[in-house]
Design a protein around this motif. Structure first.
Motif, PDB file in Angstrom:
ATOM      1  N   PRO A  95       0.803  -1.223   0.000  1.00 52.71           N
ATOM      2  CA  PRO A  95       0.000   0.000   0.000  1.00 52.71           C
ATOM      3  C   PRO A  95       0.840   1.279   0.000  1.00 52.71           C
ATOM      4  CG  PRO A  95       0.097  -0.930   2.198  1.00 52.71           C
ATOM      5  CD  PRO A  95       0.826  -1.900   1.308  1.00 52.71           C
ATOM      6  N   CYS A  99      -2.408   4.514   3.101  1.00 54.26           N
ATOM      7  CA  CYS A  99      -3.144   3.269   3.347  1.00 54.26           C
ATOM      8  C   CYS A  99      -2.375   2.350   4.299  1.00 54.26           C
ATOM      9  CB  CYS A  99      -3.419   2.543   2.035  1.00 54.26           C
ATOM     10  SG  CYS A  99      -4.533   3.433   0.938  1.00 54.26           S
ATOM     11  N   LEU A 102      -2.909   1.546   8.151  1.00 51.72           N
ATOM     12  CA  LEU A 102      -3.634   0.417   8.734  1.00 51.72           C
ATOM     13  C   LEU A 102      -2.715  -0.345   9.704  1.00 51.72           C
ATOM     14  CD1 LEU A 102      -6.404  -0.995   8.495  1.00 51.72           C
ATOM     15  CD2 LEU A 102      -5.395  -2.486   6.778  1.00 51.72           C
ATOM     16  N   THR A 109      -6.476   2.806  12.757  1.00 55.13           N
ATOM     17  CA  THR A 109      -7.265   1.591  12.519  1.00 55.13           C
ATOM     18  C   THR A 109      -8.437   1.488  13.489  1.00 55.13           C
ATOM     19  OG1 THR A 109      -5.343   0.518  11.592  1.00 55.13           O
ATOM     20  CG2 THR A 109      -7.105  -0.930  12.343  1.00 55.13           C
ATOM     21  N   GLY A 202      -7.928  -3.219  -3.503  1.00 56.26           N
ATOM     22  CA  GLY A 202      -8.637  -1.971  -3.212  1.00 56.26           C
ATOM     23  C   GLY A 202     -10.122  -2.219  -3.062  1.00 56.26           C
ATOM     24  N   ILE A 261     -11.241   2.109   3.986  1.00 63.31           N
ATOM     25  CA  ILE A 261      -9.981   2.821   3.674  1.00 63.31           C
ATOM     26  C   ILE A 261     -10.155   3.643   2.404  1.00 63.31           C
ATOM     27  CG2 ILE A 261      -7.610   2.507   2.864  1.00 63.31           C
ATOM     28  CD1 ILE A 261      -7.053   0.635   4.871  1.00 63.31           C
ATOM     29  N   GLN A 262     -10.809   3.032   1.430  1.00 66.52           N
ATOM     30  CA  GLN A 262     -11.046   3.733   0.157  1.00 66.52           C
ATOM     31  C   GLN A 262     -11.846   5.020   0.417  1.00 66.52           C
ATOM     32  OE1 GLN A 262     -10.405   2.356  -3.273  1.00 66.52           O
ATOM     33  NE2 GLN A 262     -10.803   4.504  -3.714  1.00 66.52           N
ATOM     34  N   THR A 265      -9.591   7.564   2.725  1.00 69.11           N
ATOM     35  CA  THR A 265      -8.364   8.173   2.168  1.00 69.11           C
ATOM     36  C   THR A 265      -8.531   8.572   0.711  1.00 69.11           C
ATOM     37  OG1 THR A 265      -7.466   6.074   1.364  1.00 69.11           O
ATOM     38  CG2 THR A 265      -6.956   6.659   3.649  1.00 69.11           C
ATOM     39  N   SER A 267      -8.013   6.540  -1.561  1.00 67.24           N
ATOM     40  CA  SER A 267      -7.031   5.700  -2.266  1.00 67.24           C
ATOM     41  C   SER A 267      -7.314   4.230  -2.024  1.00 67.24           C
ATOM     42  CB  SER A 267      -5.615   6.002  -1.763  1.00 67.24           C
ATOM     43  OG  SER A 267      -5.291   7.348  -2.010  1.00 67.24           O
ATOM     44  N   SER A 268      -6.870   3.417  -2.980  1.00 66.36           N
ATOM     45  CA  SER A 268      -7.074   1.968  -2.866  1.00 66.36           C
ATOM     46  C   SER A 268      -5.911   1.325  -2.129  1.00 66.36           C
ATOM     47  CB  SER A 268      -7.140   1.330  -4.258  1.00 66.36           C
ATOM     48  OG  SER A 268      -8.229   1.842  -4.957  1.00 66.36           O
ATOM     49  N   PHE A 269      -6.241   0.412  -1.237  1.00 65.16           N
ATOM     50  CA  PHE A 269      -5.207  -0.393  -0.565  1.00 65.16           C
ATOM     51  C   PHE A 269      -4.875  -1.545  -1.503  1.00 65.16           C
ATOM     52  CE2 PHE A 269      -3.331  -3.652   1.913  1.00 65.16           C
ATOM     53  CZ  PHE A 269      -2.804  -3.092   3.066  1.00 65.16           C
ATOM     54  N   ALA A 291       0.109  -4.449   7.157  1.00 65.08           N
ATOM     55  CA  ALA A 291      -0.089  -4.090   5.755  1.00 65.08           C
ATOM     56  C   ALA A 291       0.875  -4.864   4.855  1.00 65.08           C
ATOM     57  CB  ALA A 291       0.110  -2.575   5.584  1.00 65.08           C
TER      58      ALA A 291
END
Ligand code: GLY
Length: 444
Positions: A95, A99, A102, A109, A202, A261-262, A265, A267-269, A291
């Motif tokens: 990530p 991300c 996490l 988290t 993601g 998370i998406q 943030t 953004s994709s994990f 992660a």
């Protein structure tokens, strides 16, 4: 195709080996903090450097024209190695920094689960001073206290293990506040733990077989906590104390976390979401997320992966994991770390100095061997002060996997130690009894 592996432990050794098994026949280049002879032997080029030197990592990746990188340890993730590589047009399995929180921020988290109503959190509060801690602790039977950031596995303090009373907990809180400015206080759970390493693009989350790690240095779960002395997984997937419902709960939490998370943030994990879960009387709870792959747990699942690992990495990167079935051999695995006798011992222990010694491995025909902290010199292999070699037995059932691992360890000469009890029927029976007691408690 070239792939860059970042990291120098047994986890990265198995990552490199699994990439090598791909039908794409990737060339491996590796960036390591210290030379790992197992990874070096699989690599066409090796660069030794600091994980903080992002410019050196990017320069190496560019010059070697790698298609993608895969990041083993958390340290480079926290430093933003994935962001730096992306800026140079190189995608990663791992990530981006925001991300990776996490793992790198326990506060992030816990708050994420709370904000998005995801089950699994303990009762917890975050304090910036001692005010209110004593009152909060009064409502909890036993407590866990921890600082926010990465602490190399040494930051989490558990009542009963690291301190006895609530007064002692206050002293620990005071020390954490002085050093870190904030402290998390949580309820302590009783139950059996499992590691669920999931691939995530993601959106889609694909689980690998659950694994149980053993943190304590000595047999019978005695002695100090370590980075992990070994782990096992089962041929029928579920660990012996686990129900399918437990597994599904862990997976559902991870799926919800990926979506949260998406949203949080933007953004994709993309990488590995490794949930450290505990099965309690009140269901599956989250201890922490990592992660990245677990070490040793990566050595349990990657040798069993039957999906082409390069295809899987590309599916994570391209967001097409929904089109990439992730499959594993239905076999059991037992990983035992061979460590220097002095590993993890207090400095006044008679064996504490037994570290940088030579080892000889005479027969590893029945197992997979993954090097961790070992150095190959002209006259052979030398350990350092850390875990030396991961020995993995894989077989149709757990007893045979354990027998294979023990057999190979018996053929390693030198001042070494390992946990003979990992994967044995006796230890498994204790775990099952413990879990039964907890489940019965819920019914009574
Ligand atoms: N097995 C524990 C970890 O990888 O953090």
């Amino acid at each position: 195709m070239k792939a860059l592996v970042i990291g120098n432990g047994a986890r990265e050794h198995v990552i490199a080996e699994t990439l090598k098994r791909s039908t794409h026949k990737p060339e491996i280049v590796s960036y390591m903090k210290a030379n790992n002879p197992g990874i070096a032997a699989l690599s066409t080029d090796v660069r030794i450097g600091s994980y903080g030197d992002l410019a050196a990592i990017v320069d190496f990746a560019r010059k070697r024209d790698v298609r993608f990188a895969i990041v083993g340890p958390e340290d480079p993730l926290e430093r933003g190695v994935v962001d730096a590589l992306l800026a140079a047009g190189i995608p990663s399995v791992g990530p981006i920094k925001i991300c990776a929180q996490l793992e790198t921020s326990k506060v992030f988290t816990r708050k994420l689960l709370e904000k998005y109503n995801i089950p699994g959190n303990p009762r917890f509060r975050i304090f910036g001073s001692l005010d209110g801690i004593a009152d909060f602790m009064k409502g909890l039977e036993n407590v866990v206290i921890k600082p926010d950031g990465l602490t190399g596995g040494k930051g989490v303090m558990v009542q009963g293990d690291h301190f006895g009373t609530k007064n002692e907990a206050m002293e620990k809180c005071r020390a954490i506040l002085a050093e870190h400015g904030s402290v998390i206080v949580e309820e302590k759970f009783d139950g059996e733990e499992f590691s669920l390493q999931c691939f995530c693009d993601g959106t889609t989350v694909a689980a690998s077989p659950p694994v149980q790690d053993h943190k304590r240095r000595f047999a019978g779960d005695k002695g100090p906590n370590t980075g992990g002395m070994g782990s096992y997984s089962m041929e029928q997937r579920l660990l012996p104390f686990m129900t399918d419902n437990d597994l599904q709960e862990g997976l559902r939490i991870t799926e919800q976390v990926a979506r949260a998370i998406q949203r949080e943030t933007g953004s994709s994990f993309k990488g590995i979401m490794y949930g450290g879960f505990i099965i309690t009387a009140k269901g599956v709870k989250l201890l922490e997320y990592n992660a990245r792959f677990g070490d040793p747990e990566a050595m349990n699942i990657l040798p069993l992966l039957t999906t082409d690992f390069v295809d899987l990495c590309m599916a994570i990167i391209e967001g097409t994991l929904h089109d990439c079935p992730v499959n594993f051999d239905n076999k059991a695995s037992v990983c035992k770390y061979v460590v220097p006798k002095g590993y993890g011992l207090p400095s006044d222990h008679p064996d504490a100095a037994t570290t940088a010694a030579k080892i000889e491995i005479s027969d590893a025909s029945d197992v997979q061997l993954y090097f961790a902290s070992v150095d190959r010199r002209d006259d052979g292999l030398y350990m350092s002060s850390s875990r030396a070699v991961g020995v993995v037995g894989i077989a149709e059932n757990l007893a045979e996997a354990e027998r294979r691992a023990e057999g190979a360890i018996g053929a390693i000469r030198g001042p070494v130690d390992h946990r003979a009890d990992i994967g044995t029927a006796e230890l498994i029976a204790r775990r099952v009894e413990h879990m039964n007691r907890i489940r019965n408690l819920k019914r009574s």
